[in-house]
Design an enzyme around this catalytic site. Structure first.
Site, PDB file in Angstrom:
ATOM      1  N   LYS A  15       3.811  10.993  -5.714  1.00 59.24           N
ATOM      2  CA  LYS A  15       5.268  10.342  -5.392  1.00 59.24           C
ATOM      3  C   LYS A  15       5.388   9.424  -6.871  1.00 59.24           C
ATOM      4  CE  LYS A  15       3.829   6.288  -4.183  1.00 59.24           C
ATOM      5  NZ  LYS A  15       3.828   5.085  -5.186  1.00 59.24           N
TER       6      LYS A  15
ATOM      7  N   PRO B  82      -4.025  10.908 -11.192  1.00 59.75           N
ATOM      8  CA  PRO B  82      -5.048   9.928 -11.477  1.00 59.75           C
ATOM      9  C   PRO B  82      -5.027   9.274 -10.186  1.00 59.75           C
ATOM     10  CG  PRO B  82      -3.180   9.822 -12.909  1.00 59.75           C
ATOM     11  CD  PRO B  82      -2.884  11.075 -12.235  1.00 59.75           C
ATOM     12  N   ALA B  83      -6.121   8.516  -9.927  1.00 56.46           N
ATOM     13  CA  ALA B  83      -6.822   7.798  -8.865  1.00 56.46           C
ATOM     14  C   ALA B  83      -5.981   6.431  -9.335  1.00 56.46           C
ATOM     15  CB  ALA B  83      -7.888   7.865  -8.574  1.00 56.46           C
ATOM     16  N   GLY B  84      -5.512   5.748  -8.342  1.00 61.30           N
ATOM     17  CA  GLY B  84      -5.340   4.271  -8.320  1.00 61.30           C
ATOM     18  C   GLY B  84      -4.004   4.339  -9.376  1.00 61.30           C
ATOM     19  N   ALA B  85      -3.384   5.031  -9.501  1.00 60.59           N
ATOM     20  CA  ALA B  85      -2.185   4.957 -10.543  1.00 60.59           C
ATOM     21  C   ALA B  85      -0.694   4.756  -9.731  1.00 60.59           C
ATOM     22  CB  ALA B  85      -2.241   6.649 -10.902  1.00 60.59           C
ATOM     23  N   GLY B  86      -0.506   4.418  -8.547  1.00 61.58           N
ATOM     24  CA  GLY B  86       0.697   4.235  -7.910  1.00 61.58           C
ATOM     25  C   GLY B  86       1.493   5.453  -7.818  1.00 61.58           C
TER      26      GLY B  86
ATOM     27  N   GLY C 230      -1.732   9.442  -5.017  1.00 63.40           N
ATOM     28  CA  GLY C 230      -2.408  10.628  -4.851  1.00 63.40           C
ATOM     29  C   GLY C 230      -3.433  10.631  -3.466  1.00 63.40           C
ATOM     30  N   GLY C 231      -3.991   9.556  -3.209  1.00 60.46           N
ATOM     31  CA  GLY C 231      -5.065   9.314  -2.118  1.00 60.46           C
ATOM     32  C   GLY C 231      -4.082   9.564  -0.778  1.00 60.46           C
ATOM     33  N   SER C 232      -3.022   8.926  -0.621  1.00 51.29           N
ATOM     34  CA  SER C 232      -2.266   8.970   0.434  1.00 51.29           C
ATOM     35  C   SER C 232      -1.760  10.477   0.556  1.00 51.29           C
ATOM     36  CB  SER C 232      -1.097   8.158   0.325  1.00 51.29           C
ATOM     37  OG  SER C 232      -1.315   6.767   0.018  1.00 51.29           O
TER      38      SER C 232
ATOM     39  N   ASP D  99       1.533   4.480   2.915  1.00 49.60           N
ATOM     40  CA  ASP D  99       2.195   5.674   1.972  1.00 49.60           C
ATOM     41  C   ASP D  99       2.124   6.951   2.571  1.00 49.60           C
ATOM     42  OD1 ASP D  99       2.468   4.786  -1.425  1.00 49.60           O
ATOM     43  OD2 ASP D  99       3.962   4.452   0.076  1.00 49.60           O
TER      44      ASP D  99
HETATM   45  C1  LIG Z   1       2.484   0.305  -3.524  1.00 48.83           C
HETATM   46  C2  LIG Z   1       2.803   1.217  -2.696  1.00 48.83           C
HETATM   47  C3  LIG Z   1       4.169   1.762  -2.980  1.00 48.83           C
HETATM   48  O1  LIG Z   1       4.451   2.972  -2.419  1.00 48.83           O
HETATM   49  O2  LIG Z   1       2.085   2.456  -3.275  1.00 48.83           O
HETATM   50  P1  LIG Z   1       1.101   2.699  -4.329  1.00 48.83           P
HETATM   51  O3  LIG Z   1       1.104   1.845  -5.654  1.00 48.83           O
HETATM   52  O4  LIG Z   1      -0.364   2.190  -3.576  1.00 48.83           O
HETATM   53  O5  LIG Z   1       1.165   4.205  -4.778  1.00 48.83           O
HETATM   54  C4  LIG Z   1       2.537   1.075  -1.209  1.00 48.83           C
HETATM   55  O6  LIG Z   1       3.295  -0.111  -0.729  1.00 48.83           O
HETATM   56  C5  LIG Z   1       1.194   1.056  -0.888  1.00 48.83           C
HETATM   57  O7  LIG Z   1       0.733   1.777   0.290  1.00 48.83           O
HETATM   58  P2  LIG Z   1      -0.829   2.376   0.460  1.00 48.83           P
HETATM   59  O8  LIG Z   1      -1.479   2.455  -0.675  1.00 48.83           O
HETATM   60  O9  LIG Z   1      -0.579   3.203   1.388  1.00 48.83           O
HETATM   61  O10 LIG Z   1      -1.088   0.754   0.891  1.00 48.83           O
HETATM   62  P3  LIG Z   1      -1.928   0.459   2.126  1.00 48.83           P
HETATM   63  O11 LIG Z   1      -3.645   1.217   2.040  1.00 48.83           O
HETATM   64  O12 LIG Z   1      -1.122   0.787   3.589  1.00 48.83           O
HETATM   65  O13 LIG Z   1      -2.294  -1.156   1.990  1.00 48.83           O
HETATM   66  C6  LIG Z   1      -3.058  -1.613   0.987  1.00 48.83           C
HETATM   67  C7  LIG Z   1      -3.064  -3.229   0.746  1.00 48.83           C
HETATM   68  O14 LIG Z   1      -1.818  -3.414   0.068  1.00 48.83           O
HETATM   69  C8  LIG Z   1      -1.018  -4.346   0.688  1.00 48.83           C
HETATM   70  N1  LIG Z   1       0.283  -4.104   1.190  1.00 48.83           N
HETATM   71  C9  LIG Z   1       0.442  -2.590   1.274  1.00 48.83           C
HETATM   72  C10 LIG Z   1       1.663  -2.278   1.864  1.00 48.83           C
HETATM   73  C11 LIG Z   1       2.649  -3.527   2.105  1.00 48.83           C
HETATM   74  N2  LIG Z   1       4.006  -2.932   2.602  1.00 48.83           N
HETATM   75  N3  LIG Z   1       2.405  -4.543   1.935  1.00 48.83           N
HETATM   76  C12 LIG Z   1       1.069  -4.910   1.406  1.00 48.83           C
HETATM   77  O15 LIG Z   1       0.990  -6.160   1.453  1.00 48.83           O
HETATM   78  C13 LIG Z   1      -2.020  -5.042   1.686  1.00 48.83           C
HETATM   79  O16 LIG Z   1      -2.794  -5.902   1.140  1.00 48.83           O
HETATM   80  C14 LIG Z   1      -2.782  -3.817   2.089  1.00 48.83           C
HETATM   81  O17 LIG Z   1      -4.052  -4.248   2.505  1.00 48.83           O
HETATM   82  N1  LIG Z   2      -8.362  11.459  -1.998  1.00 55.63           N
HETATM   83  C1  LIG Z   2      -8.447  10.488  -2.615  1.00 55.63           C
HETATM   84  N2  LIG Z   2      -7.804  10.727  -4.039  1.00 55.63           N
HETATM   85  C2  LIG Z   2      -7.539   9.651  -4.751  1.00 55.63           C
HETATM   86  N3  LIG Z   2      -8.106   8.243  -4.609  1.00 55.63           N
HETATM   87  C3  LIG Z   2      -8.768   7.985  -3.450  1.00 55.63           C
HETATM   88  C4  LIG Z   2      -8.888   9.169  -2.206  1.00 55.63           C
HETATM   89  N4  LIG Z   2      -9.299   8.695  -1.065  1.00 55.63           N
HETATM   90  C5  LIG Z   2      -9.685   7.327  -1.588  1.00 55.63           C
HETATM   91  N5  LIG Z   2      -9.139   7.264  -2.941  1.00 55.63           N
HETATM   92  C6  LIG Z   2      -9.410   5.773  -3.291  1.00 55.63           C
HETATM   93  O1  LIG Z   2      -8.154   5.304  -3.086  1.00 55.63           O
HETATM   94  C7  LIG Z   2      -7.501   4.560  -4.298  1.00 55.63           C
HETATM   95  C8  LIG Z   2      -6.171   4.360  -4.261  1.00 55.63           C
HETATM   96  O2  LIG Z   2      -5.850   5.915  -4.560  1.00 55.63           O
HETATM   97  P1  LIG Z   2      -4.274   6.630  -4.756  1.00 55.63           P
HETATM   98  O3  LIG Z   2      -3.815   6.756  -3.465  1.00 55.63           O
HETATM   99  O4  LIG Z   2      -4.561   7.520  -5.595  1.00 55.63           O
HETATM  100  O5  LIG Z   2      -3.888   5.269  -5.687  1.00 55.63           O
HETATM  101  P2  LIG Z   2      -2.332   4.728  -5.411  1.00 55.63           P
HETATM  102  O6  LIG Z   2      -2.508   3.823  -3.983  1.00 55.63           O
HETATM  103  O7  LIG Z   2      -2.255   3.596  -6.553  1.00 55.63           O
HETATM  104  O8  LIG Z   2      -1.224   5.734  -5.488  1.00 55.63           O
HETATM  105  C9  LIG Z   2      -8.423   4.759  -5.413  1.00 55.63           C
HETATM  106  O9  LIG Z   2      -9.050   3.490  -5.922  1.00 55.63           O
HETATM  107  C10 LIG Z   2      -9.523   5.783  -5.026  1.00 55.63           C
HETATM  108  O10 LIG Z   2     -10.830   5.287  -5.251  1.00 55.63           O
END
Ligand SMILES: C[C@@](CO)(OP(=O)(O)O)[C@H](O)COP(=O)(O)OP(=O)(O)OC[C@H]1O[C@@H](n2ccc(N)nc2=O)[C@H](O)[C@@H]1O
Ligand SMILES: Nc1ncnc2c1ncn2[C@@H]1O[C@H](COP(=O)(O)OP(=O)(O)O)[C@@H](O)[C@H]1O
Length: 279
Positions: A8, A93-97, A100-102, A135
């Site tokens: 996403k 890619p993991a941890g990319a925003g 992927g994990g979600s 997410d």
């Molecule tokens: C930033 C976003 C944007 O879509 O995605 P990614 O960049 O990770 O893909 C999301 O808000 C990430 O969602 P997700 O990766 O599921 O976060 P969570 O596991 O719920 O939360 C991880 C940590 O991020 C912070 N967090 C997350 C969501 C939110 N609305 N406020 C927060 O402050 C909190 O410190 C929380 O403990």
């Molecule tokens: N199934 C999975 N795929 C990718 N990353 C995972 C998974 N399960 C746990 N992780 C961990 O979750 C963290 C965030 O993963 P991901 O959701 O891919 O990134 P983001 O939240 O930035 O979109 C990574 O540091 C990774 O080590």
């Protein structure tokens, strides 16, 4: 059974403030991409062991894996014990925003539910998803786009007819999501960088997490400015908490062109991928 687990991007991510529970109140539009992982799930019946494998060695295979968390949540909620085999063929890619994990977690919730005869409703799957991560629920909906509110777990499907060609560019460093949110309140905008919403037919694109992230990872605002100088680029933004930057173009040919230029600009260490919204 084999399932597509899409990535996403966030077309917009607005942070309204900090909540008493430590999370941040957000308004975000999440769009699925054609790019995604493949998740294989096999329900083996008798026994309780779970075999989890993944093509990306950097992804943990223990209980912290979000796919494993999803399976445990499913079994706890339904009381259905079984042995399972799950394989994650990663392209995201993991941890990319890019979620992927979600996405994997949502795919395992839906896949396990399918294999077990659908004991859980869509609403229940969304509720379980929200407990695993903010997410996850958006991936439970089989929709090209959804609006997230609350922490991001309150999802509403939205009409999204566009199949937008875009390029994803991920420099070789991850950005911890908790760190980005934590830094948001005290962060400041860098001079000369565009943070204001980019008005497009599909909405006003902006990401409030750019402010904290760009202060520390200066390659990203440099990359955004460079992307916006390319005539083929319609809009450019960081996805989620980064480090992926995405650029939307008019055509797939232009997306391929920008991908080639970006590899040149960033050097071989960057991960660059052309794809499109809508999956
Ligand atoms: C930033 C976003 C944007 O879509 O995605 P990614 O960049 O990770 O893909 C999301 O808000 C990430 O969602 P997700 O990766 O599921 O976060 P969570 O596991 O719920 O939360 C991880 C940590 O991020 C912070 N967090 C997350 C969501 C939110 N609305 N406020 C927060 O402050 C909190 O410190 C929380 O403990
Ligand atoms: N199934 C999975 N795929 C990718 N990353 C995972 C998974 N399960 C746990 N992780 C961990 O979750 C963290 C965030 O993963 P991901 O959701 O891919 O990134 P983001 O939240 O930035 O979109 C990574 O540091 C990774 O080590």
């Amino acid at each position: 059974m084999t399932f597509h687990s899409p990535a996403k991007i966030n077309l917009w991510l607005r942070i309204l403030g900090k909540r008493p529970d430590g999370f941040h109140e957000v308004q975000t539009r999440l769009c699925r991409l054609a790019l995604g992982d493949t998740v294989e799930i096999e329900m083996r019946g008798a026994g309780t062991d779970v075999s989890l494998s993944c093509s990306d060695p950097t992804v943990p295979l223990d209980e912290s894996n979000l796919a494993m968390k999803a399976l445990r949540a499913f079994e706890k909620c339904t009381g259905k014990q079984s042995s399972w085999r799950i394989h994650l063929e990663k392209k995201i890619p993991a941890g990319a925003g890019l979620g992927g994990g979600s996405s994997n977690a949502a795919t395992v919730l839906k896949g396990a539910n399918e294999l077990a005869g659908r004991p859980l409703s869509l609403e229940k799957l969304i509720e379980l998803g929200g407990q695993i991560g903010s997410d996850v629920p958006c991936f439970i909906l089989d929709q090209p786009a959804a609006d997230g509110a609350g922490r991001g777990e309150q999802v509403t499907p939205v009409d999204f007819p566009w199949q937008l060609p875009l390029v994803l560019i991920k420099p070789p460093f991850p950005i911890p999501t908790p760190w980005a949110y934590k830094r948001w309140a005290e962060s400041k905008e860098l001079p000369g960088v565009l943070y204001a919403p980019q008005i497009c037919p599909w909405g006003a694109m902006s990401n409030d997490l750019e402010r904290p992230v760009y202060e520390k990872y200066v390659l990203l605002p440099t990359l955004k400015t460079w992307l916006l100088e390319q005539p083929e680029v319609h809009a450019a933004l960081m996805s989620g908490s980064g480090s992926t930057m995405f650029a939307i173009t008019e055509t797939h040919a232009q997306a391929a062109e920008i991908a080639a230029k970006a590899r040149e600009f960033c050097g071989e260490t960057a991960w660059v991928q052309a794809t499109q919204t809508g999956a």
